[in-house]
Design an enzyme around this catalytic site. Structure first.
Site, mmCIF file in Angstrom:
data_model
loop_
_atom_site.group_PDB
_atom_site.id
_atom_site.type_symbol
_atom_site.label_atom_id
_atom_site.label_comp_id
_atom_site.label_asym_id
_atom_site.label_seq_id
_atom_site.Cartn_x
_atom_site.Cartn_y
_atom_site.Cartn_z
ATOM 1 N N ASP A 1 -6.724 6.685 -4.731
ATOM 2 C CA ASP A 1 -5.933 5.553 -5.213
ATOM 3 C C ASP A 1 -6.609 4.253 -4.757
ATOM 4 O O ASP A 1 -6.947 4.104 -3.577
ATOM 5 C CB ASP A 1 -4.531 5.680 -4.587
ATOM 6 N N GLU B 1 -9.141 -0.470 -13.786
ATOM 7 C CA GLU B 1 -7.981 -1.384 -13.858
ATOM 8 C C GLU B 1 -8.389 -2.738 -14.430
ATOM 9 O O GLU B 1 -9.415 -3.301 -14.063
ATOM 10 C CB GLU B 1 -7.345 -1.578 -12.469
ATOM 11 N N ASN C 1 2.656 5.600 -10.871
ATOM 12 C CA ASN C 1 2.407 5.647 -9.424
ATOM 13 C C ASN C 1 3.637 5.254 -8.619
ATOM 14 O O ASN C 1 4.172 4.156 -8.804
ATOM 15 C CB ASN C 1 1.311 4.642 -9.054
ATOM 16 N N ILE C 2 4.022 6.137 -7.723
ATOM 17 C CA ILE C 2 5.192 5.860 -6.877
ATOM 18 C C ILE C 2 4.857 6.166 -5.417
ATOM 19 O O ILE C 2 4.515 7.304 -5.079
ATOM 20 C CB ILE C 2 6.400 6.702 -7.357
#
Ligand code: G3H
Ligand code: 13P
Ligand code: ZN
Length: 323
Positions: free
Chosen positions: A93, A145, A268-269
């Site tokens: 991540d 991103e 995403n959490i």
């Protein structure tokens, strides 16, 4: 070089294609320790959901690289032992450099994010392409991103968000060869996303930007970061048992359900899990001040996490029975 297939892991390519066609999103849950991993895997097995295990650079340092490999292998075996084999992706991540991404790929990660969102457009393209060229040699999938989220993550922080510019996405995807793209449409990292007065709803996401992105790259996998909802019942529990989290609000679950039914195929959490663990641990400490066996407070924290993940899978992401 330890290839992810030796650990029983899969990359994200096929999972994303199925998720886009099926109108749901794959959960990407962050973990740093054993209890979080146990909660994620048991929740996903019980709901028959595929899963992306996310490790930030900080988590990688915290958990130790060697232990992580065995934890990931153990997660695959643990799922089987629980009675149902689910696809498991091990994902970096917010990778911040080529070296970090390369090191993860060489040590068993099946997917990496290279986050060049804070760089200039051309530098972002260059760095992302460098990671893609390396990763694809090993069939590792890469997330890039475009656009900046507000909030703080490992060494990448921004006070304000910059929405993704839809006119950039086609060129970015073509020139970099990325497998998925994280975009900025109004989510942000952390537990303090929006300041909302009691009874008010958090601001809606910019679905107009998402739709514009989808038009320009039809069928391409889109990722939403910063998608915690900061459940108010959990915040209230933390505060009831001595915590102090004021004026917190997250992304509403309705908005996430809508996003999951589009090309958004990874959500995403992290923060919601942190809040759930904290609430459970605070409760034990408040009710049993004499408690000092970590199993007796980490165990309840694990149970509460599992309940939270099952809720997300069943009622928000829609990945139930998709494994
Ligand atoms: O987006 C960031 C994730 O919540 C990871 O947070 O860098 O503190 O591990 P961390
Ligand atoms: P939250 O802080 O909203 O949980 O977002 C997590 C995330 O985006 C991890 O990359
Ligand atoms: Zn993120």
């Amino acid at each position: 070089m330890l290839h992810y297939k030796e650990l029983g892991l899969v990359n994200s390519r096929e999972l994303f294609q199925k998720a886009i066609k099926g109108g749901y999103a794959i959960p990407a849950f962050n973990f740093n320790n054993l209890e979080q991993l146990q909660a994620i895997i048991s929740a996903c097995v019980e709901t028959k959901s595929p899963v992306i295990l996310q490790v930030s650079k900080g988590a990688r340092k915290y958990a130790n690289q060697t232990l992580l490999q065995y934890l990931a292998k153990g997660a695959v075996e643990y799922a089987k032992e629980l009675g149902y084999s689910i696809p498991v992706v091990l994902h970096l991540d917010h990778g911040d450099s080529f070296e970090t991404a390369k090191s993860c790929i060489e040590s068993g990660f099946s997917s990496v994010m290279i986050d060049g969102s804070h760089l200039s457009y051309e530098e972002n393209v260059k760095l992302t392409k460098q990671v893609v060229d390396f990763a694809h040699q090993y069939d590792v999938t890469v997330e890039g991103e475009l656009g900046v989220l507000a909030g703080i993550e490992d060494e990448v922080s921004s006070a304000h968000s910059h929405y993704t510019q839809p006119e950039e996405v086609e060129d970015f995807v073509k020139r970099t060869g990325v497998d998925s793209l994280a975009i900025s449409i109004g989510t942000s990292h952390g537990a303090f996303k929006f300041k909302v007065k009691p009874g008010e709803l958090p601001p809606p996401l910019r679905f107009d930007i998402l739709e514009e992105v989808e038009k320009r790259i039809p069928g391409f996998p889109i990722v939403l970061h910063g998608a915690s909802s900061v459940p108010q019942d959990i915040v209230a529990e933390i505060n009831k048992y001595g915590g102090k989290l004021d004026d917190t609000a997250g992304v509403s679950e309705d908005q996430l359900r809508r996003a999951a039914s589009s090309a958004v195929c990874k959500i995403n959490i992290d923060s919601d899990g942190r809040l759930a663990m904290t609430a459970a641990i605070r409760k034990v400490f408040a009710e049993k001040p004499g408690e000092f066996d970590p199993r007796n407070y980490l165990g309840p924290a694990r149970d509460k996490l599992k309940e939270l993940y099952k809720h997300k899978i069943e009622h928000v992401l829609g990945s139930i029975n998709k494994a």
